[in-house]
Design an enzyme around this catalytic site. Structure first.
Site, PDB file in Angstrom:
ATOM      1  N   HIS A   1      -5.921   5.938   9.339  1.00  0.00           N
ATOM      2  CA  HIS A   1      -5.793   4.183   9.424  1.00  0.00           C
ATOM      3  C   HIS A   1      -6.189   4.213   8.837  1.00  0.00           C
ATOM      4  CE1 HIS A   1      -3.626   1.931  11.733  1.00  0.00           C
ATOM      5  NE2 HIS A   1      -4.695   1.412  12.635  1.00  0.00           N
TER       6      HIS A   1
ATOM      7  N   CYS B   1      -0.689   0.795   6.785  1.00  0.00           N
ATOM      8  CA  CYS B   1      -2.094  -0.493   7.412  1.00  0.00           C
ATOM      9  C   CYS B   1      -3.135  -0.825   6.760  1.00  0.00           C
ATOM     10  CB  CYS B   1      -2.926   0.621   8.450  1.00  0.00           C
ATOM     11  SG  CYS B   1      -2.769   2.611   7.389  1.00  0.00           S
TER      12      CYS B   1
END
Lengths: 763, 369
Positions: free
Chosen positions: B311, B32
């Site tokens: 994330h 990510c």
């Protein structure tokens, strides 16, 4: 290209130094001249009508000088040398006391009419002391300001008063009489004050402490005081003018208006009006009673660093970073450009109808100033009205152009030696190439402290390349030029890392393999005068006790060092070899400090034996008195000796060899030849030759080889003597190269050196 | 997946921009950090357009040798040439090339988005410079007859090559900082220039980008034990040091230093400080003293409580709409929601979504090269 990463702020850090260093400052031949910019001026007018006026100059060379002023000449009468860094300001107190302040964090008081007598060193500041102020009619009050915002107000009479319980921070560095009271005959005419009899050995805290004016948040760069010593005004990087009660040190008021640092201040005699000069290029006139700015004058195009006023405070002379000297009428705002020089102006001193101008140049100029009747200058024309905003001057000038100077030439110049502005230590680590402010390039030999070659105005870079030698000597000293001349710094143990063969220095009467330590011989040369004087003084019974004490101290110090090498006999080593003899006509000065008393500076010829052993770093005394050097690890060079690939010559060697790093390649050649011809076992060679096996955990001692036995060894086999050459990376090495040079320029790695040998081809 | 895409399409309806594509990027195991930066770069329109133009011009040549630049161009080309307006693309080729090129990104551990951005931009520059160098070499070795024909062009090319090469990556992202040090004794100012692709700013609680930039440029005094060696005075003196933006970049990338190493803990801690980043930014402290206006078009957001957990997602402004890219998922968000990513005023807050890398484009044509 370099990889572009994130941009962020970085910080520097400094490393603390372990042992005291010894520095010597090389002087040019003309000792009557300053050799760096002049930071400060002080005028002493003669009381007698036929007496001489004196000008005192304080310089970035760390010294002050007194000049007798005639109509058309100035004569240097005295040099005041004790500060170890820039002299930043100087004032006269009473009739005969000169007070100076320095970047070495001290103030010093001197007998102004002596030949350089320092009467007291005052240590209260923790950083550079930048400025002083004295009250004209109060004979005792002096204020000092410095970095870190420190401002102190001193009663000079109290500071100089004799006391049995002086603080350790107050030390004595006068010539003549030492604290023990022993009287020595003086070899030169010197004036001695009664305060010279101060004792230096007490450690009690009782002593004089000046008044502290607390409140500045940033460094102070300017100070001024009124005539009676009641009002003190200061300014600096805070950009405000602060006013203090000089008797108590309490804050009175703060004056705002300048947009940049305050660099110069002047008070009128009553303390009512104050002039300030700033890095914002403005001059401001403040009414302290009304606490406001009365006028601001935009005459300069850059920072204003120096101010001087007529006695009636009606006109101001100003100089600064734009190299220009202006005269401005404070009431009418009329202004004239008096003259333009070639260097920023640092200070001014009005002298009747003349003005002395000091700048970052080492010369001082006297210009006409009409101080008694300044209106005469405006009558010459070319004046303009000073605006009150920066850069507005051009608009009010009648011609709309830049002003033309009223004067073209100074009426008198006190010449200085141009400061050294660029230097390069050559690879032989004995010569330094310098360029001075006039563009002259010179070559110095730092073991003798003299210029050995003056090349004139040539390209420094070209000369540097021309003088390059392929030699590798350890860096045993460092150099800086902040005093306008070369300051050579010796730090232990690094300074003892460099050796040379005596033969290479043309020292006669020594065995071929005799080596000298460059730092040791230099120290002996520097301290030769002091050692002679000390020996004379040791003839009397009283110093014998001191000697014994000193011996004990040295012995206890040396017990902490293992494996100390003792070379030769003391009688032999006391001799100073010709390459290390320093000039007596222009002797260098030593800057150092011992176990107490703080740093000091003195010419080597003025070390008259009264300087105690305590005033020198212990390692210097250990070297010159006891012939002891600290352990040195880099004087040896390990290497492997292997036959060239395919070579028919082969000798057995015992792995890694070790030899002095200054060993020449032709010695390695001789070693190989001896191995081939004599076929002697390797162990016995260590007794005869310079090369020894590099055994683990120990360094073999170098032993001098006898020339006689060496030559006799050659005689029977002269016909059979083969020719051998040594290579490194397939490059044939010159016989005169040293192992260190091969390592630095051919091998270029930190691994142990690998040398190859073979028969010379074509035989 | 398809439903989500359709949902976005329906939400925009007739307002869906002509020729634009909104595609999510598949996650290949903690990638990510890569996806979020790629989305921000894709919606840096000048960069995208120049990359696609480069791809069109060099497509046949590029087949000869694969590198990060060709993989990135190929990926952008895939996105822009999709028939559908929304969907998901797998940046497999790019990620494989990335892992091959840099050992740091080879593991499946979480990586720092800022490190990736830095590596990527510098790698693109290296590749373009090598290509320009080899093109120059080819020109010099051409046959004599052709050389005669190309004489004027060759001379011009040689003249142009004397200065350091400026690629289109430089034109977009590179600015110049100047480090000014002023000796307080002689007042000489020593200036040293430094190029940058982004600015890394220290942050404080309840601050703003403007105040962080001000701190970045604030004057620092070198004094006491940390004096400055002035070459004019030949000695140590007090000095004032200051950093100024000498040439602002067209695309200003600002990295907020949210990860601070804690000596006692032996690891990095995330600073969840609230730092307000405006939609319009005015740079006032530049060497030229002329105001430059910037508009925010992308934010890389770190989600989570620490540097090695959590994330990354992107916020992107495209044709006056704000979009939320979370790997494969693409949603539309209100502009007012952007401020929820400023950070937390309290130290222990449930909100762990914090703006980490900000992308501003300058408004007006003054800065275009």
């Amino acid at each position: 290209m370099h990889r572009v990463g994130s941009a962020s702020n970085g910080n520097n850090s400094t490393r603390p130094r372990k042992e005291k260093r010894l520095t010597y400052v090389l002087n040019d031949s003309d000792d009557s001249k300053h050799c760096a910019g002049i930071n400060c001026l002080a005028l002493l007018m003669s009381a007698a009508s036929d007496g001489s006026d004196y000008l005192f100059t304080g310089s970035r060379d760390g010294r002050l000088k007194r000049w007798a002023l005639g109509v058309d000449r100035a004569t240097c009468l005295a040099t005041f040398e004790s500060h170890v860094d820039w002299v930043n300001d100087a004032v006269l107190v009473g009739d005969s006391t000169l007070v100076s302040c320095s970047s070495d964090t001290t103030l010093k008081t001197w007998n102004a009419l002596s030949f350089g007598t320092c009467t007291r060193t005052l240590r209260q500041h923790s950083d550079y002391v930048t400025c002083l102020a004295a009250a004209e009619k109060n004979n005792n009050t002096v204020a000092s300001g410095g970095l870190g915002g420190e401002v102190f107000i001193w009663d000079i009479e109290a500071a100089l008063a004799p006391s049995k319980c002086n603080d350790a921070m107050v030390d004595e560095s006068s010539n003549g009489i030492n604290g023990s009271g022993n009287l020595l005959p003086l070899t030169s005419l010197r004036t001695i004050n009664s305060s010279d009899n101060m004792s230096m050995h007490t450690t009690q805290t009782q002593g004089y402490v000046p008044i502290s004016a607390k409140g500045h948040k940033d460094s102070v760069y300017a100070l001024t005081m009124n005539e009676s010593g009641t009002i003190l005004v200061s300014g600096g990087t805070e950009k405000v003018v602060r006013v203090w009660d000089a008797r108590s040190g309490s804050k009175t008021l703060k004056l705002r208006g300048h947009t940049d640092n305050i660099r110069a201040l002047l008070l009128d005699s009553s303390g009512r009006y104050c002039l300030s000069g700033s890095s914002d290029s403005m001059i401001r006139l403040w009414d302290i009673g009304q606490q406001r700015c009365v006028h601001s004058y935009a005459v300069h195009t850059d920072s204003v660093w120096a101010l001087a006023s007529t006695p009636t405070f009606s006109h101001v002379y100003s100089g600064g970073r734009d190299f220009s000297l202006y005269l401005t009428d404070l009431q009418t705002r009329e202004s004239s450009l008096l003259c333009t020089g070639e260097h920023p102006i640092l200070q001014l001193a009005l002298h009747d109808d003349s003005i002395w101008v000091a700048s970052t140049d080492s010369s001082v100029h006297r210009w006409p100033a009409e101080g008694c009747d300044p209106q005469k200058i405006f009558q010459r024309g070319n004046s303009f009205l000073a605006g009150n905003l920066s850069f507005s001057r051009a608009r009010v000038s009648p011609e709309g152009s830049t002003p033309v100077p009223v004067y073209k030439e100074p009426t008198l110049t006190i010449l200085g030696t141009p400061a050294i502005v660029q230097h390069e230590v050559l690879s032989n680590k004995r010569h330094v190439l310098t360029k001075d402010a006039s563009g002259s390039v010179k070559l110095w030999e730092i073991t003798k402290g003299i210029v050995v070659e003056d090349y004139g105005k040539v390209s420094f870079e070209e000369k540097k390349e021309e003088l390059f030698e392929m030699v590798s000597i350890p860096a045993w000293f460092t150099v800086d030029t902040r005093l306008g001349s070369l300051s050579v710094h010796l730090d232990t143990p690094q300074c003892f890392s460099a050796e040379m063969y005596s033969a290479d220095l043309n020292i006669v009467g020594k065995p071929e393999d005799d080596k000298v330590n460059l730092a040791r011989e230099t120290l002996k040369g520097l301290l030769a005068h002091w050692l002679r004087k000390r020996k004379q003084r040791m003839g009397s019974p009283a110093p014998a006790n001191g000697e014994l004490l000193s011996g004990k101290e040295t012995a206890s110090r040396s017990s902490t060092h293992s494996r100390i090498e003792v070379d030769g006999s003391s009688e032999n080593d006391a001799m100073v070899y010709p390459p290390f003899e320093f000039s007596v006509t222009s002797p260098p000065s030593i800057i150092t400090e011992g176990t107490h008393g703080g740093p000091w500076r003195k010419k080597i010829t003025d070390l008259d034996g009264t300087k105690d052993e305590k005033d020198f770093p212990w390692w210097c005394l250990d070297c010159v008195l006891n012939n002891r050097l600290p352990p040195r690890e880099n004087t040896k060079c390990s290497f492997y000796l292997q036959p060239c690939e395919g070579s028919s010559v082969q000798i057995l060697t015992q792995g890694k060899l070790s030899a002095p790093r200054i060993l020449r390649i032709h010695k390695v050649v001789n070693y190989v030849i001896e191995k081939m011809v004599l076929d002697k076992p390797l162990d016995s060679l260590s007794a005869e030759g310079s090369i020894a096996p590099g055994l683990t955990g120990s360094q073999s001692q170098h032993q001098a080889v006898g020339d006689g036995s060496f030559r006799s060894g050659f005689q029977p086999w002269q016909k059979l003597r083969p020719s051998i050459e040594i290579l490194c990376y397939n490059q044939v090495l010159s016989p005169e190269m040293s192992l260190a040079t091969v390592r630095a320029y051919v091998w270029k790695k930190s691994d142990d050196l690998v040398l190859n040998y073979r028969l010379v081809q074509g035989r | 997946m398809g439903a989500a895409g359709s949902k976005l399409e329906k939400a925009l309806g007739d307002q869906f921009p002509e020729g634009e594509r909104y595609f999510g990027l598949e996650n290949f195991g903690n990638t990510c950090y890569c996806n979020s930066v790629l989305q921000a770069l894709y919606f840096c329109v000048p960069f995208r357009e120049q990359l696609l133009e480069y791809y069109a011009n060099n497509k046949s040549i590029a087949d000869a040798e694969e590198n990060l630049l060709t993989c990135l161009a190929d990926l952008f080309s895939q996105i822009s040439s999709q028939k559908k307006k929304t969907g998901v693309i797998a940046p497999k080729r790019f990620v494989q090339r990335l892992k091959k090129q840099n050992e740091l990104f080879r593991s499946y551990m979480h990586q720092d988005a800022h490190e990736f951005l830095n590596f990527l931009l510098n790698e693109l520059v290296d590749i373009l410079e090598k290509e320009a160098q080899s093109a120059k070499n080819d020109q010099e070795t051409s046959p004599p007859s052709e050389k005669a024909a190309n004489g004027p062009k060759n001379g011009l090319a040689n003249g142009a090559k004397k200065e350091p090469l400026v690629t289109w990556v430089h034109k977009n992202f590179q600015g110049i900082l100047t480090n000014e040090t002023r000796c307080l004794r002689c007042e000489t100012v020593t200036a040293r220039d430094e190029t940058f692709f982004d600015l890394s700013l220290d942050i404080e609680q309840n601050s703003s980008i403007t105040s962080c930039l001000k701190n970045f440029s604030s004057t620092e005094t070198l004094n006491a034990e940390d004096k400055f060696f002035c070459d004019k005075c030949c000695s140590l003196q007090e000095a004032q040091k200051r950093m100024k933006i000498k040439k602002p970049p067209h695309i200003l990338v600002i990295h907020l230093k949210r990860f601070k190493y804690i000596e006692q803990l032996g690891r990095y801690k995330k600073l969840s400080y609230r730092v307000v980043f405006p939609l319009e930014l005015k740079l006032s402290d530049t060497a030229e003293n002329s105001d430059i206006e910037y508009s925010l078009f992308a934010v890389v957001v770190h989600v989570g409580s620490g540097p090695n957990h959590g994330h990354y997602v992107s916020l992107v402004k495209s044709h006056n709409h704000w979009l939320f890219f979370d790997d494969e998922n693409v949603e539309m968000i209100d502009e007012s929601a952007v401020q929820t990513f400023f950070g937390s005023s309290q130290e222990y807050s449930s909100n762990t979504d914090h703006g980490y890398i900000l992308f501003y484009e300058s408004i007006g044509s003054g800065n275009r090269n």
